[in-house]
Design a protein around this motif. Structure first.
Motif, mmCIF file in Angstrom:
data_model
loop_
_atom_site.group_PDB
_atom_site.id
_atom_site.type_symbol
_atom_site.label_atom_id
_atom_site.label_comp_id
_atom_site.label_asym_id
_atom_site.label_seq_id
_atom_site.Cartn_x
_atom_site.Cartn_y
_atom_site.Cartn_z
ATOM 1 N N THR A 47 0.918 -1.273 0.044
ATOM 2 C CA THR A 47 0.198 0.021 -0.106
ATOM 3 C C THR A 47 0.892 1.380 0.039
ATOM 4 O OG1 THR A 47 -1.757 -1.167 1.275
ATOM 5 C CG2 THR A 47 -1.895 1.342 1.214
ATOM 6 N N LEU A 48 1.719 1.116 0.896
ATOM 7 C CA LEU A 48 2.814 2.358 0.709
ATOM 8 C C LEU A 48 3.586 2.391 -0.547
ATOM 9 C CD1 LEU A 48 4.550 2.121 4.449
ATOM 10 C CD2 LEU A 48 2.983 3.826 3.501
ATOM 11 N N VAL A 49 3.949 1.682 -1.228
ATOM 12 C CA VAL A 49 4.824 1.436 -2.383
ATOM 13 C C VAL A 49 3.483 2.133 -3.499
ATOM 14 C CG1 VAL A 49 5.804 0.242 -4.392
ATOM 15 C CG2 VAL A 49 6.378 -0.132 -1.845
ATOM 16 N N GLY A 50 2.323 1.444 -3.730
ATOM 17 C CA GLY A 50 1.521 1.859 -4.460
ATOM 18 C C GLY A 50 0.753 3.505 -4.262
ATOM 19 N N GLY A 51 1.055 3.890 -3.056
ATOM 20 C CA GLY A 51 0.700 5.571 -2.653
ATOM 21 C C GLY A 51 1.907 6.159 -3.007
ATOM 22 N N ALA A 52 3.047 5.815 -3.115
ATOM 23 C CA ALA A 52 4.126 6.294 -3.535
ATOM 24 C C ALA A 52 4.126 6.702 -4.847
ATOM 25 C CB ALA A 52 5.503 5.623 -3.239
ATOM 26 N N LYS A 58 0.714 12.571 -12.983
ATOM 27 C CA LYS A 58 0.289 14.018 -13.346
ATOM 28 C C LYS A 58 -0.788 14.179 -12.524
ATOM 29 C CE LYS A 58 3.065 14.723 -17.391
ATOM 30 N NZ LYS A 58 3.086 15.093 -18.843
ATOM 31 N N LYS A 59 -1.902 13.338 -12.669
ATOM 32 C CA LYS A 59 -3.041 13.460 -11.980
ATOM 33 C C LYS A 59 -3.403 12.373 -11.200
ATOM 34 C CE LYS A 59 -5.125 15.611 -16.186
ATOM 35 N NZ LYS A 59 -6.263 15.660 -17.159
ATOM 36 N N PRO A 60 -3.061 12.616 -9.726
ATOM 37 C CA PRO A 60 -3.011 11.781 -8.756
ATOM 38 C C PRO A 60 -4.565 11.165 -8.636
ATOM 39 C CG PRO A 60 -1.464 13.559 -7.923
ATOM 40 C CD PRO A 60 -2.282 13.785 -9.397
ATOM 41 N N ALA A 61 -5.454 12.099 -8.694
ATOM 42 C CA ALA A 61 -6.846 11.584 -8.190
ATOM 43 C C ALA A 61 -7.281 10.459 -9.214
ATOM 44 C CB ALA A 61 -7.742 12.857 -8.261
ATOM 45 N N LYS A 62 -6.445 10.441 -10.374
ATOM 46 C CA LYS A 62 -7.045 9.308 -11.429
ATOM 47 C C LYS A 62 -6.361 8.071 -11.259
ATOM 48 C CE LYS A 62 -8.876 12.371 -15.092
ATOM 49 N NZ LYS A 62 -8.804 12.740 -16.266
ATOM 50 N N HIS A 63 -5.395 7.999 -10.306
ATOM 51 C CA HIS A 63 -4.582 6.687 -10.102
ATOM 52 C C HIS A 63 -4.677 6.289 -8.689
ATOM 53 C CE1 HIS A 63 -2.708 7.254 -13.996
ATOM 54 N NE2 HIS A 63 -2.525 8.494 -13.628
ATOM 55 N N LEU A 64 -5.695 6.458 -7.845
ATOM 56 C CA LEU A 64 -5.941 5.937 -6.833
ATOM 57 C C LEU A 64 -5.952 4.389 -6.661
ATOM 58 C CD1 LEU A 64 -8.032 8.646 -4.992
ATOM 59 C CD2 LEU A 64 -5.719 8.240 -5.003
ATOM 60 N N VAL A 65 -6.191 3.690 -7.703
ATOM 61 C CA VAL A 65 -6.111 2.424 -7.940
ATOM 62 C C VAL A 65 -4.804 1.808 -7.409
ATOM 63 C CG1 VAL A 65 -5.767 2.189 -10.433
ATOM 64 C CG2 VAL A 65 -7.374 0.443 -9.149
ATOM 65 N N ASN A 66 -3.754 2.555 -7.444
ATOM 66 C CA ASN A 66 -2.486 2.300 -7.250
ATOM 67 C C ASN A 66 -2.388 1.768 -5.878
ATOM 68 O OD1 ASN A 66 -2.215 2.996 -9.867
ATOM 69 N ND2 ASN A 66 -0.331 4.347 -9.560
ATOM 70 N N ILE A 69 -3.718 -1.723 -6.119
ATOM 71 C CA ILE A 69 -2.974 -2.744 -6.934
ATOM 72 C C ILE A 69 -1.555 -3.072 -5.836
ATOM 73 C CG2 ILE A 69 -1.387 -2.900 -8.635
ATOM 74 C CD1 ILE A 69 -3.346 -1.212 -10.512
ATOM 75 N N GLY A 70 -1.186 -2.108 -5.110
ATOM 76 C CA GLY A 70 -0.002 -2.393 -4.304
ATOM 77 C C GLY A 70 -0.306 -3.200 -3.123
ATOM 78 N N ALA A 71 -1.287 -2.973 -2.601
ATOM 79 C CA ALA A 71 -1.747 -3.976 -1.500
ATOM 80 C C ALA A 71 -2.024 -5.174 -1.995
ATOM 81 C CB ALA A 71 -3.190 -3.361 -0.806
ATOM 82 N N GLY A 72 -2.623 -5.472 -3.109
ATOM 83 C CA GLY A 72 -2.544 -7.034 -3.423
ATOM 84 C C GLY A 72 -1.500 -7.560 -3.798
#
Length: 130
Positions: A47-52, A58-66, A69-72
């Motif tokens: 989750t931390l790596v996905g958040g990083a 460029k548009k963080p709000a569109k990539h919150l699925v990361n 994905i990181g947690a999984g």
């Protein structure tokens, strides 16, 4: 209107991961408990790596699925790591029953002047419990 909803989702992910980290794993078997802990640590690190990775878009709000994905990926990696630590032998005889599993290959350094290669690999093949 989307910003408050994404903030709630991110807040819930962060709060739940912090709460899950504070709950001690209770399991009968020590190997199962360690595997569960490794999976939980994998989720937190993933989750931390996905958040990083979200921070570098460029548009963080569109990539919150990361975050998800990181947690999984972290859960899968942590579980595999925990299972690899728990399984130490190819075959185990316990109470007259034979169990087969993938053995752990353990690298170790040999401190012998006669050895040409300083790295040795060891594999447990059989464990018998009385």
């Amino acid at each position: 209107m989307k910003a408050p909803k994404t903030r709630k989702i991110v807040s819930m992910i962060v709060i739940s991961s912090l709460l899950l980290g504070a709950i001690p794993a209770s399991a009968v078997d020590q190997a199962l408990q360690e595997t569960f802990q490794d999976a939980l640590y994998g989720v937190m690190i993933g989750t931390l790596v996905g958040g990083a990775t979200v921070a570098f878009t460029k548009k963080p709000a569109k990539h919150l699925v990361n975050f998800g994905i990181g947690a999984g990926c972290g859960a899968i990696g942590g579980t595999i790591f925990g299972l690899a630590k728990a399984v130490k032998t190819l075959a185990e005889v316990e109470d007259g029953k034979v169990k087969f599993a993938m053995p752990t290959i353990v690298p170790e350094f040999v401190d012998s002047p006669a050895a040409s290669n300083k790295l040795a690999l060891s594999v447990g093949l059989l464990r018998i419990t009385y």
